[in-house]
Scaffold this motif. Sequence first.
Motif: not given
Length: 512
Positions: A53-72
């Motif tokens: 649930p936060f951006p880092h070097r390996w997931n920042f290219h897919d920010p929509v998925r970061i938001l999705e994980c908050y509502f998993h």
Amino acid sequence: MTKFTPVVGGYRTVFQRIARLPKQLFAINPFDGDCLPSRVRLFHPGSGRPSLPFPHRWNFHDPVRILECYFHGADEEQGPGRHNRYLDVPGFDPVLVTRDPGMIRAIATATGDREGQFDRDTMPSIGIARATGKDTLLFANGAEWKKQRKIAACPFGKTTLYQPEQFGEFAETFRTTVQQRIEVLRQHLASSDQDSVEIRLESEVKVVMLEMLTNNFFGAEISYDELCNRYVPALERVIDHIVSDTVRNKLGIPWRKLPGVTKRIAQARQDDAAFDELTQCVLAPRSENKALWKQFKSDAPDAKLLSNLKVFLAGALEATTSYATWAISHLARNPAAQEKVFQEVKDIDVYTPETLASATYIRNVLNETLRLTPSLYFLPRRATADTWVTTADDRKLLIPSGTHILLDVWHANRHEDHWGVAASGYPANEFAPDRWEHLAAAGRATKDILHFGFGHGPRVCPGKHLGELEVSLVVGAFVKTFQFQAETAANPARAGVSTKPADGTQVRMSLR
């Protein structure tokens, strides 16, 4: 009615941050009121969450998925935690993510320069600030933001854009621009010796949008070849660098200050120089009072305008390209909607404000585009004090000082609770322009069906009216000239500074 009341105190000092640690360690909810968000774990192995649930070097290219994980798993909940979630890590300020339209509206409305109001959170925009400057309408808060907003209000306002003389001038230069670009596509189609051709339209749309802003709006004279071969590629790389720089550049060193010892840094410096050059090109017509510069009511020196000009140029490439390519991409998958747009625009030869106002179906298409696939997929805010927020339906939430807030427009607009069959007559995840006719017939007030496509409240996008004008003209002209369809039914997104169709708006098109 939205209300907000600052609470005395707040966690502004190091001591106060330390004082919060016991509550954080024991996972005590830092919020208060009758609209409490539910907690999200920092790490949750085995949960099947799509990301951390936060951006880092390996997931920042897919920010929509970061938001999705908050509502998993949130749809299994009942109550306010279904659409409001928070992360609270010891030693850090809380993060609140909401996909509740009522809460989004309340917080966006209570954003401004007055004491106790929310700021725009600058943390997600660090890369943009290093590329353009911090004294911009996008990045600044408080008095600086208010000053920049006042400067931008006149040339970007609807009153200015829709003055008959100004609109006529813009429409004429637009017609020349788009006719030239459509002729290029026509010749490409003719030279293929086929009835149809498959093409990715995003790159062409980017050039059109940048050309409309630089030449039509600002009065510059930059050739199509220069825009296509020099400035658009440079700006694309600058924008990519902005996204990675926000996460990777922990030391905060602007790339222009780094020695060009690697190909990547050398290229970044060349692109930065091209960005500076383009900015000077659009600033030059100011001295001759050309185009919209004659509506510019400020005696600010040229040097004070450079940062905001860079933001507007990057925004032209990003936000309006996103808006137009999503509209074309949706119409390519909805032949009935495409035909209805064609019937509405086929006899339009001269664009006027009245003509655009009467084109109700294309307006529904564009509203549905911004609802389902908004360019601004979240709006960042930050609490400047302990603040009570009251929604229009009288729900209350106390947000602690320093809280990072992500107003998750993307998922709010796609949830069945807010935009589904019961609420709007059509499934939330479907592109359905007729949804807006259904809502109008049901008597739903505009304020109750906000899609937040340009943001909302005092910090609404200043280029809203220009963007709406540009995209309606481009999409209308494209539909009038071509029939087009997508090769796949799926229409996934990719996201960075803005969202765009993942396939680059790939269509097979033929002349009408």
